[in-house]
Design an enzyme around this catalytic site. Structure first.
Site, PDB file in Angstrom:
ATOM      1  N   SER A  44      67.235  49.174  29.152  1.00  0.00           N
ATOM      2  CA  SER A  44      67.820  50.514  29.082  1.00  0.00           C
ATOM      3  C   SER A  44      68.067  50.889  27.631  1.00  0.00           C
ATOM      4  O   SER A  44      68.339  50.015  26.796  1.00  0.00           O
ATOM      5  CB  SER A  44      69.141  50.556  29.850  1.00  0.00           C
ATOM      6  OG  SER A  44      69.860  51.747  29.588  1.00  0.00           O
TER       7      SER A  44
ATOM      8  N   ALA B 129      62.799  49.720  46.623  1.00  0.00           N
ATOM      9  CA  ALA B 129      63.060  50.758  47.614  1.00  0.00           C
ATOM     10  C   ALA B 129      63.304  52.132  47.006  1.00  0.00           C
ATOM     11  O   ALA B 129      63.315  53.132  47.722  1.00  0.00           O
ATOM     12  CB  ALA B 129      64.255  50.365  48.484  1.00  0.00           C
TER      13      ALA B 129
ATOM     14  N   GLY C   4      64.067  45.960  43.316  1.00  0.00           N
ATOM     15  CA  GLY C   4      64.476  47.362  43.319  1.00  0.00           C
ATOM     16  C   GLY C   4      63.355  48.241  43.831  1.00  0.00           C
ATOM     17  O   GLY C   4      63.214  49.396  43.428  1.00  0.00           O
TER      18      GLY C   4
ATOM     19  N   GLY D 145      63.520  54.680  43.003  1.00  0.00           N
ATOM     20  CA  GLY D 145      63.427  54.819  41.552  1.00  0.00           C
ATOM     21  C   GLY D 145      62.174  54.232  40.924  1.00  0.00           C
ATOM     22  O   GLY D 145      61.074  54.302  41.483  1.00  0.00           O
TER      23      GLY D 145
ATOM     24  N   TYR E 257      77.839  48.024  31.920  1.00  0.00           N
ATOM     25  CA  TYR E 257      76.422  48.327  32.147  1.00  0.00           C
ATOM     26  C   TYR E 257      75.616  48.086  30.872  1.00  0.00           C
ATOM     27  O   TYR E 257      74.581  47.400  30.888  1.00  0.00           O
ATOM     28  CB  TYR E 257      76.262  49.779  32.596  1.00  0.00           C
ATOM     29  CG  TYR E 257      74.827  50.194  32.808  1.00  0.00           C
ATOM     30  CD1 TYR E 257      74.180  49.905  34.006  1.00  0.00           C
ATOM     31  CD2 TYR E 257      74.118  50.845  31.816  1.00  0.00           C
ATOM     32  CE1 TYR E 257      72.849  50.269  34.204  1.00  0.00           C
ATOM     33  CE2 TYR E 257      72.798  51.207  31.998  1.00  0.00           C
ATOM     34  CZ  TYR E 257      72.165  50.920  33.193  1.00  0.00           C
ATOM     35  OH  TYR E 257      70.853  51.273  33.380  1.00  0.00           O
TER      36      TYR E 257
END
Length: 296
Positions: A129, A18, A16, A20, A170
């Site tokens: 999360s 690329a 990830g 955030g 999620y």
């Protein structure tokens, strides 16, 4: 204030990378002179060593793992698994959420374990999360299915949830990922090999993933109402500092931890749920664990 980052030069992989938290983490490591192998669906084009791969497929995960090992020469000082799909946009497809968020971290780490063990040894940080503790009514069957690697069965367990299905999938993906970290980190081939595996659980951080939710009429309204005691949203740069800190020698005694950095939401929603003592029904297993002995 200077961010805490690993001091000894090393090679780190960041998925990830690329955007955030992943991008912020990769940038922070690079500024300190480390070699970073970025993995993402779309390459940023900033480094020749970046790996472009679709972590939503078995073939993509296998290719990404192999390419990273090839570039790293079989040795990794650390890994940050930050690739993820949210419950809006592309995340409307629940299978994509489960594949990327859970298998896209677990399968890569399992393939990279020998390289992490060789990396002085290495450290791995998984981005979880706070949805793991703030999303209600997540089916336990879905979590157990993901832990067994069965995405189809996990999706069947959520098929009747209607508009809220993507958000629940999620949360299920992140719960399964967090439990995998806790179960795996303490194993002989991980902790016993010197690898330190932990997870960082952010809350509402202003990443492109969150921006997708804010831009959605229904999701945006819900996100803005989400309680954050300290106010506002988190910043990717701050979470990157946490991730990098967990790659340093200061984390040598950290193993299987889930660190919440969410502005206080988890504490507000569930102030008395953790910590808890061992319940009576788990006493036999608790005693068996202790009978096996302590540090070796």
């Amino acid at each position: 204030m200077t961010a805490a980052v690993p001091t000894r030069p090393g090679t780190y992989v960041v998925t990830g990378a690329a955007s955030g938290i992943g991008r912020a983490t990769a940038d922070l490591l690079r500024t300190q002179g480390h070699t970073v192998i970025g993995v993402d669906l779309h390459t940023t084009g900033r480094l020749d060593s970046e790996v472009t791969a679709d972590l939503a497929t078995t073939e993509g995960r296998r290719a990404a793992a192999a390419q990273v090992l090839d570039v790293a020469g079989g040795e990794l000082a650390g890994a940050v698994l930050a690739a993820g799909v949210g419950p809006v946009g592309g995340g409307r497809h629940p299978s994509l959420i489960a594949e990327v968020n859970y298998l896209g971290a677990v399968e890569l780490l399992e393939r990279w374990r020998p390289a992490l063990a060789a990396g002085r040894p290495g450290k791995a940080v998984v981005i979880a999360s706070n949805s793991t503790t703030t999303t209600p009514l997540v089916p336990g069957r879905a979590v157990r299915a993901l832990l067994a690697g069965d995405v189809d069965r996990a999706l069947r367990a959520t098929r009747l949830l209607g508009p809220g299905r993507a958000a629940v999938v999620y949360a299920a993906s992140k719960i399964a990922l967090s439990r995998w970290v806790r179960r795996t980190a303490v194993l002989p081939q991980w902790a016993g090999a010197g690898i330190r595996l932990n997870a960082l659980a952010p809350g509402a951080v202003l990443t492109p993933l969150l921006q997708q939710q804010l831009d959605d009429p229904l999701e945006g309204k819900a996100v803005r109402k989400f309680p954050i005691p300290v106010g506002g949203f988190g910043a990717p740069d701050l979470l990157a500092q946490w991730a990098c800190f967990m790659l340093t020698d200061a984390a040598d005694f950290q193993c299987g931890s889930i660190v919440f950095v969410d502005g206080g939401t988890d504490a507000l929603v569930r102030p008395d749920d953790w910590p808890r003592s061992v319940p009576a029904r788990r006493l036999p297993g608790y005693l068996r664990t202790f009978l096996r002995g302590g540090p070796r």
